[in-house]
Scaffold this motif. Structure first.
Motif, PDB file in Angstrom:
ATOM      1  N   LEU A  27      16.314  26.187  11.313  1.00 32.38           N
ATOM      2  CA  LEU A  27      17.664  26.166  10.755  1.00 32.38           C
ATOM      3  C   LEU A  27      18.753  26.486  11.771  1.00 32.38           C
ATOM      4  CD1 LEU A  27      16.880  27.836   7.306  1.00 32.38           C
ATOM      5  CD2 LEU A  27      16.954  25.398   7.904  1.00 32.38           C
ATOM      6  N   GLY A  28      18.452  26.293  13.038  1.00 27.89           N
ATOM      7  CA  GLY A  28      19.438  26.541  14.076  1.00 27.89           C
ATOM      8  C   GLY A  28      19.343  27.955  14.601  1.00 27.89           C
ATOM      9  N   GLY A  29      19.980  28.194  15.706  1.00 23.94           N
ATOM     10  CA  GLY A  29      19.943  29.508  16.337  1.00 23.94           C
ATOM     11  C   GLY A  29      20.845  29.515  17.542  1.00 23.94           C
ATOM     12  N   GLY A  30      20.413  30.223  18.583  1.00 22.01           N
ATOM     13  CA  GLY A  30      21.198  30.303  19.808  1.00 22.01           C
ATOM     14  C   GLY A  30      20.644  29.374  20.871  1.00 22.01           C
ATOM     15  N   GLY A  31      21.171  29.475  22.061  1.00 18.06           N
ATOM     16  CA  GLY A  31      20.670  28.726  23.213  1.00 18.06           C
ATOM     17  C   GLY A  31      20.629  27.226  22.987  1.00 18.06           C
ATOM     18  N   VAL A  32      19.542  26.595  23.441  1.00 18.61           N
ATOM     19  CA  VAL A  32      19.349  25.151  23.305  1.00 18.61           C
ATOM     20  C   VAL A  32      19.412  24.756  21.824  1.00 18.61           C
ATOM     21  CG1 VAL A  32      17.654  23.287  23.568  1.00 18.61           C
ATOM     22  CG2 VAL A  32      18.049  24.877  25.444  1.00 18.61           C
ATOM     23  N   ASP A  33      18.753  25.521  20.981  1.00 13.81           N
ATOM     24  CA  ASP A  33      18.701  25.231  19.548  1.00 13.81           C
ATOM     25  C   ASP A  33      20.109  25.150  18.953  1.00 13.81           C
ATOM     26  OD1 ASP A  33      17.540  24.811  17.030  1.00 13.81           O
ATOM     27  OD2 ASP A  33      17.132  26.937  16.706  1.00 13.81           O
ATOM     28  N   GLY A  34      20.920  26.148  19.222  1.00  9.28           N
ATOM     29  CA  GLY A  34      22.287  26.150  18.704  1.00  9.28           C
ATOM     30  C   GLY A  34      23.110  25.003  19.251  1.00  9.28           C
ATOM     31  N   ALA A  35      22.959  24.720  20.542  1.00  9.44           N
ATOM     32  CA  ALA A  35      23.719  23.627  21.166  1.00  9.44           C
ATOM     33  C   ALA A  35      23.363  22.283  20.541  1.00  9.44           C
ATOM     34  CB  ALA A  35      23.466  23.610  22.671  1.00  9.44           C
ATOM     35  N   ILE A  36      22.078  22.059  20.296  1.00  4.07           N
ATOM     36  CA  ILE A  36      21.639  20.796  19.694  1.00  4.07           C
ATOM     37  C   ILE A  36      22.184  20.668  18.270  1.00  4.07           C
ATOM     38  CG2 ILE A  36      19.586  19.640  18.759  1.00  4.07           C
ATOM     39  CD1 ILE A  36      18.194  20.372  21.440  1.00  4.07           C
ATOM     40  N   LEU A 110       6.709   8.111  17.011  1.00  2.00           N
ATOM     41  CA  LEU A 110       8.022   7.510  16.800  1.00  2.00           C
ATOM     42  C   LEU A 110       8.211   6.229  17.616  1.00  2.00           C
ATOM     43  CD1 LEU A 110      10.126  10.791  17.016  1.00  2.00           C
ATOM     44  CD2 LEU A 110       9.649   9.468  14.927  1.00  2.00           C
ATOM     45  N   GLY A 111       7.390   6.036  18.643  1.00  4.40           N
ATOM     46  CA  GLY A 111       7.553   4.899  19.549  1.00  4.40           C
ATOM     47  C   GLY A 111       8.559   5.162  20.659  1.00  4.40           C
ATOM     48  N   ALA A 112       8.870   6.417  20.918  1.00  2.38           N
ATOM     49  CA  ALA A 112       9.843   6.772  21.962  1.00  2.38           C
ATOM     50  C   ALA A 112       9.305   6.410  23.340  1.00  2.38           C
ATOM     51  CB  ALA A 112      10.162   8.259  21.899  1.00  2.38           C
ATOM     52  N   ARG A 113      10.175   5.909  24.174  1.00  2.00           N
ATOM     53  CA  ARG A 113       9.822   5.573  25.565  1.00  2.00           C
ATOM     54  C   ARG A 113      10.388   6.582  26.562  1.00  2.00           C
ATOM     55  NH1 ARG A 113       6.206   2.000  25.091  1.00  2.00           N
ATOM     56  NH2 ARG A 113       6.602   0.069  24.012  1.00  2.00           N
ATOM     57  N   SER A 114      11.422   7.324  26.139  1.00  2.00           N
ATOM     58  CA  SER A 114      12.029   8.321  27.028  1.00  2.00           C
ATOM     59  C   SER A 114      12.279   9.604  26.234  1.00  2.00           C
ATOM     60  CB  SER A 114      13.337   7.788  27.629  1.00  2.00           C
ATOM     61  OG  SER A 114      14.260   7.442  26.606  1.00  2.00           O
ATOM     62  N   ILE A 115      12.164  10.727  26.957  1.00  2.00           N
ATOM     63  CA  ILE A 115      12.261  12.028  26.299  1.00  2.00           C
ATOM     64  C   ILE A 115      12.865  13.041  27.270  1.00  2.00           C
ATOM     65  CG2 ILE A 115       9.927  12.736  26.990  1.00  2.00           C
ATOM     66  CD1 ILE A 115       9.615  13.977  24.158  1.00  2.00           C
ATOM     67  N   ALA A 116      13.640  13.969  26.738  1.00  2.00           N
ATOM     68  CA  ALA A 116      14.211  15.059  27.540  1.00  2.00           C
ATOM     69  C   ALA A 116      13.748  16.383  26.963  1.00  2.00           C
ATOM     70  CB  ALA A 116      15.735  14.986  27.547  1.00  2.00           C
ATOM     71  N   PHE A 117      13.171  17.212  27.819  1.00  2.00           N
ATOM     72  CA  PHE A 117      12.686  18.539  27.430  1.00  2.00           C
ATOM     73  C   PHE A 117      13.566  19.628  28.042  1.00  2.00           C
ATOM     74  CE2 PHE A 117       8.709  16.139  27.243  1.00  2.00           C
ATOM     75  CZ  PHE A 117       8.043  16.684  26.153  1.00  2.00           C
ATOM     76  N   PRO A 118      13.833  20.684  27.298  1.00  2.00           N
ATOM     77  CA  PRO A 118      14.363  21.889  27.927  1.00  2.00           C
ATOM     78  C   PRO A 118      13.170  22.655  28.508  1.00  2.00           C
ATOM     79  CG  PRO A 118      14.044  22.321  25.614  1.00  2.00           C
ATOM     80  CD  PRO A 118      13.637  20.868  25.845  1.00  2.00           C
ATOM     81  N   LEU A 119      13.433  23.717  29.213  1.00  2.00           N
ATOM     82  CA  LEU A 119      12.356  24.581  29.700  1.00  2.00           C
ATOM     83  C   LEU A 119      12.045  25.572  28.575  1.00  2.00           C
ATOM     84  CD1 LEU A 119      10.514  25.044  32.091  1.00  2.00           C
ATOM     85  CD2 LEU A 119      12.230  26.602  33.028  1.00  2.00           C
ATOM     86  N   VAL A 120      11.096  25.175  27.730  1.00  4.70           N
ATOM     87  CA  VAL A 120      10.777  25.908  26.504  1.00  4.70           C
ATOM     88  C   VAL A 120      10.361  27.350  26.816  1.00  4.70           C
ATOM     89  CG1 VAL A 120       9.257  25.951  24.470  1.00  4.70           C
ATOM     90  CG2 VAL A 120      10.101  23.750  25.362  1.00  4.70           C
ATOM     91  N   SER A 121      10.859  28.267  26.037  1.00  5.81           N
ATOM     92  CA  SER A 121      10.544  29.711  26.063  1.00  5.81           C
ATOM     93  C   SER A 121      11.121  30.470  27.258  1.00  5.81           C
ATOM     94  CB  SER A 121       9.026  29.965  25.989  1.00  5.81           C
ATOM     95  OG  SER A 121       8.541  29.666  24.702  1.00  5.81           O
ATOM     96  N   SER A 122      11.878  29.809  28.123  1.00  5.68           N
ATOM     97  CA  SER A 122      12.352  30.487  29.338  1.00  5.68           C
ATOM     98  C   SER A 122      13.666  31.236  29.152  1.00  5.68           C
ATOM     99  CB  SER A 122      12.504  29.483  30.477  1.00  5.68           C
ATOM    100  OG  SER A 122      13.575  28.593  30.211  1.00  5.68           O
ATOM    101  N   GLY A 123      14.256  31.140  27.975  1.00  4.05           N
ATOM    102  CA  GLY A 123      15.509  31.846  27.716  1.00  4.05           C
ATOM    103  C   GLY A 123      15.254  33.173  27.032  1.00  4.05           C
ATOM    104  N   VAL A 124      15.679  33.250  25.782  1.00  3.98           N
ATOM    105  CA  VAL A 124      15.571  34.491  25.028  1.00  3.98           C
ATOM    106  C   VAL A 124      14.111  34.913  24.804  1.00  3.98           C
ATOM    107  CG1 VAL A 124      15.684  33.414  22.739  1.00  3.98           C
ATOM    108  CG2 VAL A 124      16.556  35.736  23.056  1.00  3.98           C
ATOM    109  N   TYR A 125      13.159  33.976  24.926  1.00  4.45           N
ATOM    110  CA  TYR A 125      11.739  34.325  24.759  1.00  4.45           C
ATOM    111  C   TYR A 125      11.121  34.854  26.050  1.00  4.45           C
ATOM    112  CZ  TYR A 125      11.747  32.185  20.099  1.00  4.45           C
ATOM    113  OH  TYR A 125      11.993  31.876  18.778  1.00  4.45           O
ATOM    114  N   ARG A 126      11.937  34.950  27.107  1.00  2.00           N
ATOM    115  CA  ARG A 126      11.629  35.680  28.355  1.00  2.00           C
ATOM    116  C   ARG A 126      10.428  35.171  29.162  1.00  2.00           C
ATOM    117  NH1 ARG A 126      11.454  39.298  24.475  1.00  2.00           N
ATOM    118  NH2 ARG A 126       9.412  40.038  25.101  1.00  2.00           N
ATOM    119  N   TRP A 127      10.030  33.920  28.997  1.00  2.00           N
ATOM    120  CA  TRP A 127       8.932  33.409  29.816  1.00  2.00           C
ATOM    121  C   TRP A 127       9.433  33.302  31.248  1.00  2.00           C
ATOM    122  CZ3 TRP A 127       4.508  32.209  26.970  1.00  2.00           C
ATOM    123  CH2 TRP A 127       3.389  31.878  27.754  1.00  2.00           C
TER     124      TRP A 127
END
Length: 169
Positions: A27-36, A110-127
């Motif tokens: 349901l949304g949040g901060g960081g990447v999630d909030g921006a999206i 979905l048949g996607a050919r291109s994808i963009a990832f953030p660096l998962v867990s490296s923000g508030v989750y402190r990885w």
């Protein structure tokens, strides 16, 4: 699959699918999630609420992935995945790798050919950033996941993280 490193804002990436480092509520949040959610608009939240009302009543599990519309983003879909919180006492790296692998699986469905990832867990989750990059690249460069994705971008928040990623790539 070609892997590209990009420094910048994931919400402006012109790709088929943007991966959201979501929280389990969807349901949304901060960081990447909030921006999206902010840039994509209410259509994303509406679909997330529908997911919560259905199959994901308890939320999305860590390491899993699910897709919604991208709303006003320049992508077609948002693939939401929940990263693990870093722990020095417990190896949660398989869960982090699952975020990338399951996102690629959903992209293939979905048949996607291109994808963009953030660096998962490296923000508030402190990885730690170096290990977060290593986990991401382990999947993106050596994935046994069948996928239609030809181009994957790892969108990094700053140049310092990009230097780490370039060294590891």
């Amino acid at each position: 699959m070609r892997v590209e490193l990009v420094t910048g804002d994931i919400t402006v990436q012109e790709v088929d699918a943007i991966v959201n480092a979501a929280n389990s509520s969807l349901l949304g949040g901060g960081g990447v999630d909030g921006a999206i959610h902010r840039r994509g608009g209410p259509a994303i939240l509406d679909e997330c609420r529908a997911l919560r009302a259905g199959h994901y009543g308890r939320g999305l599990a860590v390491g899993e992935a699910v897709a919604t519309t991208a709303g006003r983003l320049p992508a077609r879909w948002v693939i939401h995945t929940v990263g693990p919180v870093f722990s020095a006492r417990e190896d949660r790296s398989p869960l982090l790798r699952n975020c990338y692998a399951n996102s690629l699986r959903v992209a293939a469905e979905l048949g996607a050919r291109s994808i963009a990832f953030p660096l998962v867990s490296s923000g508030v989750y402190r990885w730690p950033k170096e290990d977060a990059v290593a986990q991401a690249l382990a999947v993106l460069r050596g994935s046994d996941v069948p996928t239609t994705v030809e181009d994957a971008r790892l969108v990094l928040f700053d140049d310092a993280t990009r230097v780490i990623a370039q060294r590891l790539l």
